[in-house]
Each structure stands twice: as structure tokens, then as C-alpha cells.
Design a protein around this motif. Structure first.
Motif, short mmCIF file in Angstrom:
data_model
loop_
_atom_site.label_atom_id
_atom_site.label_comp_id
_atom_site.label_asym_id
_atom_site.label_seq_id
_atom_site.Cartn_x
_atom_site.Cartn_y
_atom_site.Cartn_z
N PHE A 18 0.82 -1.21 0.00
CA PHE A 18 0.00 0.00 0.00
C PHE A 18 0.85 1.26 0.00
N TYR A 19 0.22 2.34 -0.49
CA TYR A 19 0.76 3.70 -0.36
C TYR A 19 0.17 4.32 0.89
N LEU A 20 0.90 5.23 1.52
CA LEU A 20 0.41 5.89 2.73
C LEU A 20 0.52 7.39 2.58
N PHE A 21 -0.65 8.05 2.49
CA PHE A 21 -0.72 9.50 2.39
C PHE A 21 -0.98 10.03 3.79
N GLN A 22 -0.05 10.84 4.31
CA GLN A 22 -0.11 11.32 5.69
C GLN A 22 -0.40 12.81 5.73
N MET A 23 -1.45 13.17 6.47
CA MET A 23 -1.83 14.57 6.64
C MET A 23 -1.74 14.92 8.12
N PRO A 24 -0.68 15.61 8.55
CA PRO A 24 -0.59 16.01 9.96
C PRO A 24 -1.70 16.99 10.34
N LEU A 25 -2.28 16.77 11.51
CA LEU A 25 -3.31 17.66 12.05
C LEU A 25 -2.74 18.62 13.08
N SER A 26 -1.66 18.19 13.74
CA SER A 26 -0.98 19.02 14.73
C SER A 26 0.42 18.46 14.93
N GLY A 27 1.31 19.28 15.51
CA GLY A 27 2.66 18.82 15.80
C GLY A 27 3.49 18.60 14.54
N LYS A 28 4.61 17.90 14.73
CA LYS A 28 5.55 17.67 13.63
C LYS A 28 6.03 16.22 13.65
N ALA A 29 6.51 15.80 12.47
CA ALA A 29 7.10 14.47 12.35
C ALA A 29 8.23 14.53 11.34
N SER A 30 9.36 13.94 11.68
CA SER A 30 10.48 13.82 10.76
C SER A 30 10.28 12.53 9.96
N VAL A 31 10.42 12.64 8.64
CA VAL A 31 10.18 11.50 7.76
C VAL A 31 11.37 11.32 6.83
N ALA A 32 11.95 10.12 6.83
CA ALA A 32 13.03 9.78 5.90
C ALA A 32 12.51 8.71 4.95
N HIS A 33 12.67 8.96 3.63
CA HIS A 33 12.09 8.05 2.64
C HIS A 33 12.72 8.33 1.29
N ARG A 34 13.10 7.28 0.56
CA ARG A 34 13.70 7.40 -0.78
C ARG A 34 14.94 8.28 -0.80
N GLY A 35 15.72 8.21 0.27
CA GLY A 35 16.95 8.98 0.33
C GLY A 35 16.79 10.42 0.74
N ASP A 36 15.56 10.85 1.00
CA ASP A 36 15.30 12.23 1.42
C ASP A 36 14.80 12.24 2.86
N GLU A 37 14.96 13.38 3.50
CA GLU A 37 14.43 13.56 4.86
C GLU A 37 13.79 14.93 4.95
N MET A 38 12.63 15.00 5.58
CA MET A 38 11.92 16.26 5.69
C MET A 38 11.10 16.26 6.97
N THR A 39 10.58 17.43 7.32
CA THR A 39 9.70 17.57 8.48
C THR A 39 8.29 17.83 8.00
N ALA A 40 7.37 16.97 8.40
CA ALA A 40 5.96 17.13 8.06
C ALA A 40 5.26 17.90 9.18
N HIS A 41 4.29 18.74 8.79
CA HIS A 41 3.50 19.50 9.75
C HIS A 41 2.18 19.85 9.06
N VAL A 42 1.38 20.72 9.67
CA VAL A 42 0.04 20.97 9.11
C VAL A 42 0.08 21.55 7.70
N GLY A 43 1.19 22.15 7.31
CA GLY A 43 1.29 22.73 5.98
C GLY A 43 1.96 21.84 4.96
N VAL A 44 2.49 20.71 5.42
CA VAL A 44 3.24 19.81 4.53
C VAL A 44 2.94 18.36 4.92
#
Length: 325
Positions: free
Chosen positions: A78-104
Motif C-alpha cells: 500500500f501507499y500511505l498519504f499522511q496529513m498532519p493535524l498538529s505537531g511535527k514528524a520527521s520522515v526519511a524516505h527514498r533517500g530524502d528527509e523532511m519535516t511534516a507539519h500541518v502545511g506539509v
């Protein structure tokens, strides 16, 4: 767009726990086997997980209540589409790393490993999409099987036009579930249409390794008459509608409708309607709960002649219709 609330889908609870092992086991059952660790030993885990399942898609609300590390490796199916509602999460995937939050938000691909670090206040809506269904929609969209695994760019920027459209579409799905208007049992043609439309939106709005194929195929600009015809079909699966009814709903004449369907699907409108009904009946007979009889499934999906239904079903799925035991 503000999505934050105390929680979603509280009428569909999966888990309430402070136990790490129970959280790992129960969440693994819904998603995939993974490693779960509390980052700060002094933090108290407080997991809330609610979920609603459709045919090809499940929608989850998840909060850990503590800073945790989640290592699922590859998602697999499966694919997983993640929509943060609050707070932050660091995500590493496919050689990239980013911070997810309510705007991303983020999309995780099935065949690439991921590592996630949820902040203590992080709450998310998680849309789990069967990879086989996404590939089917992609094949219908482009007119050919994908040349290989479909892989999306991980980052979904909700401040940009395409990201805003995706956020609105998936948020509308969550709101409809919350209001009791979607993914109730038994599933309807409208539920299946929503699942298709969400995947269609992902494929056409989020950059992937087949974006150039979609752009060349003209699938990203499916004619208005086709869209209206499909919407009418899904809304009337149980009704004895004709090609004249479908053409009227699409606001075109029958000849124009026939030509459009043959160009896009290589099938007539009535053949597409029959396949859509068969797919709906197949799902009902393989549902996890409240499985109807074969005749009930046939009649509820617009088939009035059991012999023809059985013949069409065998041709499409390779076996006679029967309830899943």
C-alpha cells in the motif's frame, strides 16, 4: 485549511493503550509489521487509533501522545498519504528527509523503506491506499500498464495549488466519514467512486515517475461527458438505467457518448456499467462483515437475471460468484 480537532472517527475505535507492545501489535495489524520505540523513556505513551475501511482505501486517525520512532521498513502492499493535524514528524524516505507539519504532508511508496519520528503532539490522518487499486486507476488513466512501480515524490506541499487541491479532497473524505455519509456498511457505488476520485487526484496532482506519461496520455483531462457519465453510473448501480439515461446525465447524444467511451476505455458505456456493477458485487461477496447472499449482491448491483450475472462474473473474475467464508 484547518483540519485540527480533538480526534476523528471516535465511533470507530481500534486502539486505546499506554502499553508499547500492545500499540506495536495492534497498529501492525492495520498497517504492516514495524518497530516502535518511545524516544524519551520518561514520556508516557498514550495511543489513540481510529479507523474506517472502504474497499481499496482505509482512513485512520492516529496519535501516540509521546515522541516515538516508527520503523516500518517497506510498506509492501500500500501507499500511505499522511496529513498532519498538529505537531511535527520527521520522515526519511527514498533517500530524502523532511519535516511534516500541518502545511506539509507526505506520501510513502510501497517498495521503499521509511523511518518516521513523531513529535509528542503529532496527530495525523493516514490514508492507506491499496497499490493494486492505484495501479488499476493509473492503467485506466494512461491506457497502458505502468512501466514499473509507481513512485511519488514524498513531499506534498499544502500551500501550493496542487497540494491545496489534494488536501481539500482528502479532508472532504474524512469529513464525510465523520458525518456518517461515507464508508458505511454495506458500501455503495458512491463510496467506490470516492475511492477512485482520490486516487485519480493523487495521480494527476502529485508528481511521480509516471507524471510525464499521464501528461502525454490526455488522461489528466478526461472529457466532461465521461466524468458525468461515470458519476451517474456509480450513483445508480442498482437501477435499470439505459444508455439513453447515461447520455442524458452526461448532457451529450448517444453517439458522442459511445465514441468517448470507446476512445477512453475501448468499451461501450453499457460494458463499463456492467463491469462496474460486477466489481461492486465482487466486493460485497468478499466483505469482511455483513456478507449478503449471491442473489442479494446481484440484485443490489443491478443484475436481475442470475444466469447472466453468473456468466459475466465468471468471465471477469475466473470463478463463479460465491460468498467469502
Amino acid at each position: 485549511m484547518s483540519l485540527h480537532r480533538q480526534s476523528y472517527f471516535s465511533n470507530h475505535p481500534v486502539l486505546r493503550t499506554r502499553d508499547l507492545d500492545e500499540a506495536r501489535f495492534k497498529v501492525s495489524q492495520r498497517f504492516c509489521d514495524h518497530r516502535l520505540d518511545v524516544s524519551n523513556r520518561n514520556s508516557q505513551l498514550s495511543v489513540t487509533h481510529n479507523a474506517v475501511r472502504g474497499q481499496h482505501l482505509s482512513v485512520n486517525y492516529l496519535s501516540y501522545g509521546a515522541e516515538v520512532t516508527v520503523d516500518p521498513g517497506e510498506l509492501g502492499s500500500f501507499y500511505l498519504f499522511q496529513m498532519p493535524l498538529s505537531g511535527k514528524a520527521s520522515v526519511a524516505h527514498r533517500g530524502d528527509e523532511m519535516t511534516a507539519h500541518v502545511g506539509v504532508g507526505t506520501i510513502l511508496n510501497p517498495d521503499r523503506s521509511a523511518l518516521l519520528r513523531w513529535g509528542e503532539s503529532c496527530q495525523k490522518l493516514l490514508f492507506q491506499i491499496d497499490s493494486a487499486h492505484l495501479e488499476t486507476v493509473a492503467r485506466n488513466l494512461t491506457g497502458a500498464p505502468p512501466p514499473g512501480p509507481i513512485r511519488f515524490d514524498m513531499k506534498v506541499d499544502f500551500t501550493r495549488p496542487n497540494g491545496k487541491k489534494l488536501q481539500r479532497a482528502f479532508a472532504a473524505c474524512a469529513a464525510a466519514i465523520e458525518n456518517g455519509g461515507l464508508f458505511q456498511r454495506p458500501l455503495s457505488g458512491s463510496d467506490l467512486q470516492v475511492e477512485h476520485d482520490l486516487v485519480y487526484a493523487l495521480l494527476t496532482l502529485q508528481r511521480s515517475n509516471i507524471s510525464h506519461i499521464i501528461a502525454r496520455s490526455d488522461g489528466g483531462t478526461r472529457p466532461r461527458d465521461i466524468r458525468h457519465a461515470l458519476e451517474f453510473m456509480h450513483a445508480n448501480l442498482a437501477e435499470q438505467i439505459t444508455v439513453l439515461d447515461i447520455a442524458a446525465a452526461a448532457e451529450v447524444n448517444v453517439r458522442t457518448l459511445q465514441k468517448s467511451f470507446l476512445r477512453v476505455f475501448q468499451k461501450t458505456p453499457m460494458q463499463v456499467l456492467r463491469d462496474t456493477r460486477l466489481d461492486a458485487a465482487h466486493y460485497l461477496l468478499h466483505a469482511r462483515r455483513d456478507v449478503p447472499s449471491v442473489s442479494e449482491a446481484a440484485y443490489s448491483c443491478g443484475f436481475s437475471h442470475m444466469g447472466r450475472f453468473a456468466s459475466y462474473y465468471r468471465t471477469r473474475f475466473g470463478h463463479t460468484p460465491c460468498k467469502r467464508m
